[in-house]
Scaffold this motif. Sequence first.
Motif, PDB file in Angstrom:
ATOM      1  N   LYS A  70       0.844  -1.210   0.000  1.00  0.00           N
ATOM      2  CA  LYS A  70       0.000   0.000   0.000  1.00  0.00           C
ATOM      3  C   LYS A  70       0.874   1.253   0.000  1.00  0.00           C
ATOM      4  O   LYS A  70       0.552   2.251  -0.642  1.00  0.00           O
ATOM      5  CB  LYS A  70      -0.908   0.030   1.242  1.00  0.00           C
TER       6      LYS A  70
ATOM      7  N   LYS B 240       2.036   1.591  -3.504  1.00  0.00           N
ATOM      8  CA  LYS B 240       0.959   1.914  -4.450  1.00  0.00           C
ATOM      9  C   LYS B 240       0.459   3.345  -4.280  1.00  0.00           C
ATOM     10  O   LYS B 240       0.006   3.972  -5.241  1.00  0.00           O
ATOM     11  CB  LYS B 240      -0.217   0.961  -4.239  1.00  0.00           C
TER      12      LYS B 240
ATOM     13  N   GLY C  16      -8.261  -1.621  -4.481  1.00  0.00           N
ATOM     14  CA  GLY C  16      -6.964  -2.300  -4.417  1.00  0.00           C
ATOM     15  C   GLY C  16      -5.816  -1.376  -4.791  1.00  0.00           C
ATOM     16  O   GLY C  16      -4.648  -1.758  -4.716  1.00  0.00           O
TER      17      GLY C  16
ATOM     18  N   THR D  12      -5.199  -7.774  -7.155  1.00  0.00           N
ATOM     19  CA  THR D  12      -5.588  -7.068  -8.381  1.00  0.00           C
ATOM     20  C   THR D  12      -4.471  -7.078  -9.436  1.00  0.00           C
ATOM     21  O   THR D  12      -4.683  -6.622 -10.559  1.00  0.00           O
ATOM     22  CB  THR D  12      -5.951  -5.596  -8.070  1.00  0.00           C
ATOM     23  N   GLY D  13      -3.269  -7.519  -9.071  1.00  0.00           N
ATOM     24  CA  GLY D  13      -2.196  -7.669 -10.060  1.00  0.00           C
ATOM     25  C   GLY D  13      -1.218  -6.503 -10.142  1.00  0.00           C
ATOM     26  O   GLY D  13      -0.245  -6.561 -10.894  1.00  0.00           O
TER      27      GLY D  13
ATOM     28  N   THR E 183       0.909  -5.203  -7.776  1.00  0.00           N
ATOM     29  CA  THR E 183       2.211  -5.416  -7.129  1.00  0.00           C
ATOM     30  C   THR E 183       3.112  -6.265  -8.018  1.00  0.00           C
ATOM     31  O   THR E 183       4.267  -5.917  -8.279  1.00  0.00           O
ATOM     32  CB  THR E 183       2.012  -6.106  -5.761  1.00  0.00           C
TER      33      THR E 183
ATOM     34  N   TYR F 253      -3.526 -12.964   2.209  1.00  0.00           N
ATOM     35  CA  TYR F 253      -2.569 -12.851   1.100  1.00  0.00           C
ATOM     36  C   TYR F 253      -1.248 -13.575   1.396  1.00  0.00           C
ATOM     37  O   TYR F 253      -0.970 -14.634   0.858  1.00  0.00           O
ATOM     38  CB  TYR F 253      -2.268 -11.371   0.804  1.00  0.00           C
TER      39      TYR F 253
ATOM     40  N   THR G 147       3.825  -8.286   1.830  1.00  0.00           N
ATOM     41  CA  THR G 147       3.097  -7.095   1.375  1.00  0.00           C
ATOM     42  C   THR G 147       2.199  -6.500   2.455  1.00  0.00           C
ATOM     43  O   THR G 147       1.368  -5.634   2.159  1.00  0.00           O
ATOM     44  CB  THR G 147       2.274  -7.454   0.121  1.00  0.00           C
TER      45      THR G 147
HETATM   46  C1  LIG Z   1      -1.508  -7.482   2.066  1.00  0.00           C
HETATM   47  C2  LIG Z   1      -1.709  -7.582   0.602  1.00  0.00           C
HETATM   48  N1  LIG Z   1      -0.869  -8.345  -0.102  1.00  0.00           N
HETATM   49  C3  LIG Z   1      -1.000  -8.495  -1.434  1.00  0.00           C
HETATM   50  C4  LIG Z   1      -2.022  -7.867  -2.115  1.00  0.00           C
HETATM   51  C5  LIG Z   1      -2.143  -8.078  -3.589  1.00  0.00           C
HETATM   52  O1  LIG Z   1      -1.698  -6.988  -4.296  1.00  0.00           O
HETATM   53  P1  LIG Z   1      -2.276  -6.640  -5.717  1.00  0.00           P
HETATM   54  O2  LIG Z   1      -3.709  -6.238  -5.519  1.00  0.00           O
HETATM   55  O3  LIG Z   1      -1.434  -5.531  -6.182  1.00  0.00           O
HETATM   56  O4  LIG Z   1      -2.170  -7.862  -6.572  1.00  0.00           O
HETATM   57  C6  LIG Z   1      -2.923  -7.041  -1.421  1.00  0.00           C
HETATM   58  C7  LIG Z   1      -4.009  -6.315  -2.116  1.00  0.00           C
HETATM   59  O5  LIG Z   1      -3.813  -5.260  -2.623  1.00  0.00           O
HETATM   60  C8  LIG Z   1      -2.759  -6.897  -0.033  1.00  0.00           C
HETATM   61  O6  LIG Z   1      -3.593  -6.130   0.701  1.00  0.00           O
END
Ligand SMILES: Cc1ncc(COP(=O)(O)O)c(C=O)c1O
Length: 303
Positions: free
Chosen positions: A34, A37, A140, A171-172, A174, A249, A277
């Motif tokens: 986050k 992003k 996201g 959501t893709g 990252t 996640y 993440t």
């Molecule tokens: C803790 C965590 N890890 C990974 C992700 C996946 O990231 P993305 O949505 O960019 O694929 C998210 C969602 O954004 C998340 O909150």
Amino acid sequence: MESNNKKIQIALPNGIELFIKREDLLHPIISGNKFRKLKYNIQEAKRLGHATLLTFGGAFSNHILAVAGAGAEFGFKTIGVIRGEELECKINENPTLAQAQELGMQFYFVSRAAYRDKEQPSFVSHLHEKYGNFYLVPEGGTNDFAIKGCEEILTDTDKEYFTHIICAVGTGGTISGLINSSSEKQQIIGFSSLKGAFLSEVIRNFVSKTNWSINDNYHFGGYGKVTDELIQFLNSFYSQTAIPLDPVYTGKMVFGILDWIEKGYFPPNAKILMIHTGGLQGIKGMNFALKNKNKEILQYDKD
Ligand SMILES: Cc1ncc(COP(=O)(O)O)c(C=O)c1O
């Protein structure tokens, strides 16, 4: 090795090395991906002179809390459009929404049907009528600015040292940033937190390299779903390593990677970097739901 990469001290076969990048430690509220992003989205919102950030999310959304935190820190008013009208009278039972509200976020609770149409121009105009001017951050947080931020996750040393970079995928955004910044000799692997193969299509819109793949065998029944086996695994991983993982996640990703290692899917001497993440704020809400079902809960929490 960079200071936020931590080696996982458990016995692994075939000379494999496993590290985790503690992006969750970047910020207490704008945690993990986050932080990456939102960085350029905040800069863009400032550049355009906006005073309000508006975004979308579900009941326990990491993104909702992060936007509330970013608003408080960088001086924006924040509006969260939340899926589920029934949540309106349950804010105090929901640790994510309660904390976002404390940080100043104003909520607009909508039905699931209205939420599905949230990106339709008619709904966005309705939001503008209701709230005036705002900078819209997608659900996201994934857009071109987010991907630019996620391209800063890997350091030059990471790009040289590791053979495999692995992250959880929602959501893709990252993984798209990781792919764009990776070196061609690295494999970037996403462990999907959701059911369904649509993610690869989304990612292809953001990247031009081909050194990546998505694995969707470890979603544990779908987005936000957990099993007793997963919860037991997370508790035992924490007691072995002192690394807290979230159940939506990163927990599913680490379970999947250790399973892959055991099944011999990585080459000998692979140097694997998994990305933490964040998402730890969701543990309280998950434990609340597990307790209500008399299930085993996660034995660690952010506080
Ligand atoms: C803790 C965590 N890890 C990974 C992700 C996946 O990231 P993305 O949505 O960019 O694929 C998210 C969602 O954004 C998340 O909150």
